[in-house]
Write a protein that holds these residues in place. Structure first.
Motif, PDB file in Angstrom:
ATOM      1  N   SER A 117      17.212  14.522   8.908  1.00 44.29           N
ATOM      2  CA  SER A 117      16.558  13.326   9.435  1.00 44.29           C
ATOM      3  C   SER A 117      15.038  13.484   9.528  1.00 44.29           C
ATOM      4  N   ILE A 118      14.560  14.655   9.965  1.00 44.16           N
ATOM      5  CA  ILE A 118      13.117  14.860  10.068  1.00 44.16           C
ATOM      6  C   ILE A 118      12.470  14.779   8.688  1.00 44.16           C
ATOM      7  N   THR A 119      13.083  15.464   7.730  1.00 44.85           N
ATOM      8  CA  THR A 119      12.556  15.446   6.361  1.00 44.85           C
ATOM      9  C   THR A 119      12.540  14.037   5.801  1.00 44.85           C
ATOM     10  N   LEU A 120      13.590  13.290   6.065  1.00 45.06           N
ATOM     11  CA  LEU A 120      13.702  11.920   5.557  1.00 45.06           C
ATOM     12  C   LEU A 120      12.605  11.024   6.125  1.00 45.06           C
ATOM     13  N   VAL A 121      12.407  11.072   7.443  1.00 46.35           N
ATOM     14  CA  VAL A 121      11.426  10.198   8.084  1.00 46.35           C
ATOM     15  C   VAL A 121      10.005  10.560   7.648  1.00 46.35           C
ATOM     16  N   VAL A 122       9.692  11.850   7.620  1.00 46.51           N
ATOM     17  CA  VAL A 122       8.352  12.284   7.211  1.00 46.51           C
ATOM     18  C   VAL A 122       8.064  11.858   5.770  1.00 46.51           C
ATOM     19  N   THR A 123       9.051  12.033   4.898  1.00 48.64           N
ATOM     20  CA  THR A 123       8.877  11.686   3.486  1.00 48.64           C
ATOM     21  C   THR A 123       8.672  10.192   3.294  1.00 48.64           C
TER      22      THR A 123
END
Length: 205
Positions: free
Chosen positions: A45-51
């Motif tokens: 989820s963190i990777t998805l939102v940042v990207t």
């Protein structure tokens, strides 16, 4: 380098229910699988939102004005939040779902990590801030990797402590869990204060 400037936001990411959940899961019945699932869900989820934030912010015109407006709104909102948290401290309790973490399943832990770290208000705002800041600074997306990895490492610390210091950690973690459970308003207040200081710094800087 730009990634060093966003690393302090890790403390905002894990403050409050996030690190408390990690501690609860580390003291749960299936702590190894639960902790791994929690961190795995958080990683996605963190990777998805940042990207996504980085992609949308790339090439945006008027980024400085937009960031200033957002920072001002955040400062006002956090100020009200601090006052509200303090005034309701006598009746403050951790979320009810935390009571189920002692018997949580890996599937529930994964879902919790994904939703809590990706869509909790302070976390989604922080991840969006990181992605937008890197894009506005013309920094590559790879500069977000240290931020993501350090956040995941912080969430893993309770379970890593059990692996490294088995008996001592088994004694210390329940005490830490109970203290955080009884003083949840202090944890929340500390997180809000940290975010408020950082927002003021962005607004004035």
């Amino acid at each position: 380098m730009r990634f060093l400037e966003v690393l302090p936001l890790v403390f905002v990411m894990i403050g409050g229910p996030q690190i408390l959940s990690a501690v609860f899961l580390a003291t749960s019945e299936r702590w190894r699988r639960n902790s791994a699932a929690f961190v795995g869900g958080a990683a996605i989820s963190i990777t998805l939102v940042v990207t996504i934030a980085y992609a949308f912010s790339t090439g945006t015109i008027g980024q400085r004005a937009s960031n200033t407006t957002v920072s001002a709104i955040v400062v006002v909102a956090l100020s009200f939040a601090m006052v509200h948290t303090y005034r309701t401290r006598a009746t403050s309790e951790p979320p009810r779902w935390m009571g189920t973490l002692q018997s949580a399943s890996p599937r529930f832990s994964f879902r919790l990590g994904f939703l809590l770290m990706g869509f909790f208000p302070t976390d989604i705002l922080t991840s969006v801030t990181v992605g937008s800041y890197l894009a506005a600074s013309d920094a590559p997306l790879v500069h977000a990797v240290p931020f993501i990895l350090l956040t995941l490492l912080a969430l893993s610390l309770p379970s890593l402590a059990l692996v490294a210091f088995r008996e001592r950690a088994e004694t210390a973690l329940p005490k830490a869990r109970d203290w955080m459970n009884a003083n949840s308003w202090l944890v929340s207040e500390a997180v809000i204060l940290l975010f408020l200081v950082m927002s003021l710094s962005n607004l004035l800087g």
